[in-house]
Design an enzyme around this catalytic site. Structure first.
Site, short mmCIF file in Angstrom:
data_model
loop_
_atom_site.label_atom_id
_atom_site.label_comp_id
_atom_site.label_asym_id
_atom_site.label_seq_id
_atom_site.Cartn_x
_atom_site.Cartn_y
_atom_site.Cartn_z
N ASP A 1 -1.61 -1.27 9.37
CA ASP A 1 -2.01 -2.03 10.55
C ASP A 1 -0.83 -2.23 11.50
O ASP A 1 0.32 -1.97 11.15
CB ASP A 1 -2.55 -3.40 10.14
CG ASP A 1 -3.90 -3.31 9.44
OD1 ASP A 1 -4.60 -2.29 9.62
OD2 ASP A 1 -4.25 -4.25 8.70
N TYR B 1 3.15 -1.54 -2.28
CA TYR B 1 3.62 -2.32 -1.14
C TYR B 1 4.55 -3.43 -1.62
O TYR B 1 4.48 -3.88 -2.77
CB TYR B 1 2.44 -2.98 -0.42
CG TYR B 1 1.64 -2.07 0.47
CD1 TYR B 1 1.90 -1.99 1.84
CD2 TYR B 1 0.60 -1.29 -0.04
CE1 TYR B 1 1.14 -1.17 2.67
CE2 TYR B 1 -0.15 -0.47 0.78
CZ TYR B 1 0.12 -0.41 2.13
OH TYR B 1 -0.62 0.40 2.95
#
EC number: 5.4.99.12
Length: 284
Positions: free
Chosen positions: A63, A124
């Site tokens: 994003d 992540y």
């Protein structure tokens, strides 16, 4: 893009990183917004002196504001273009790309490789500090400031209740036709000597906003607003809870993407394209 490489083309794997601060995410968008995909595709077209734009497929779309240290993509290039340019392509891209995005490696991919569908996990890291004075100015674009003291042990206790294969609908932004079933392989938090808490989050894949929602739930546990069993109860309820905040994107970095051995790539590629259901779930 097609699963198969078209005749006369070579599939090329790209390993890359970027600072997401000034990007409107990975994927190309209408309206001329700056994106990582658009920037690399434009540079690739320029340095190969091509009229055609060669479209990238990425392991995980990020994003706006999210960073990547170990992103992977692939592109299918005409064999003659690859033959002519591959020796100098890396250096030419370095000269063309902006300084907040780098391609570190370019190589012909093994048979069956697909940057997205061949991946078996994505890892992540989310970084946050509860230092009363705030974030080190040199790290402000990569670390979230949380202005309540955080109990890392309580956060890890809560995280353990989220591991495994589940329908993560409660932690995802729903997309039409997309499943929210995922296998969360790792979710753990460590406070470093500098006081920064790093959450490691690894799964076979992630649905939209999943990592940032999970971190938002754990922060509520860490600062004492919710008990450690609350995130698992939210998961089991299967619906979005207004108390689960999607934390800001700048603390999130895609660190690494994992792939199986070369001989297993094609099988993984095929398996990952199947729509997932939980054991015992109805088909319709």
């Amino acid at each position: 893009m097609s699963e198969e490489v078209e005749p006369g083309h070579v599939r090329v794997r790209l390993d890359l990183s970027y600072d997401g601060t000034e990007f409107s995410g990975w994927a190309k968008q209408a309206g001329g917004r700056r994106t990582v995909q658009g920037e690399i595709e434009d540079a690739l077209r320029t340095v190969t002196r091509s009229r055609e734009t060669y479209e990238l497929t990425v392991a995980g779309r990020t994003d706006a504001g999210v960073h990547a240290r170990g992103q992977v993509a692939h592109v299918d290039l005409p064999r003659e273009v690859w033959a002519e340019h591959h020796g100098k392509l890396l250096k030419r891209l370095a000269g063309r790309l902006s300084r907040d995005v780098r391609v570190w490696a370019l190589r012909e991919a093994p048979g069956g490789f697909d940057a997205r569908f061949s991946a078996i996990w994505r890892r992540y890291a989310y970084r946050v500090t509860d230092n009363p004075g705030g974030v080190d100015p040199l790290l402000r674009g990569h670390v979230l400031w949380h202005d309540w003291p955080l109990d890392v042990d309580a956060m890890n206790e809560a995280a353990r209740g989220l591991l495994g294969e589940h329908d993560f609908a409660a932690y995802c932004k729903k997309r039409e036709g997309a499943t929210t079933i995922r296998t969360l392989q790792e979710l753990s938090l460590v406070r470093g000597d500098d006081g920064i808490i790093t959450a490691t989050v690894r799964a076979d894949a992630f649905c939209h906003n999943m990592v940032r929602s999970l971190i938002g739930a754990l922060l509520f546990v860490g600062d004492g607003h919710r008990p450690p069993d609350w995130p698992a109860k939210v998961l089991a309820a299967g619906v979005r809870d207004s108390a689960v905040h999607v934390v800001r994107p700048h603390g999130l970095t895609l660190e690494e993407v994992g792939y199986p051995a070369d001989e297993l790539l094609a099988a993984r590629n095929k398996e990952a394209r199947n729509r997932r259901t939980l054991p015992g779930a109805g088909c319709c």
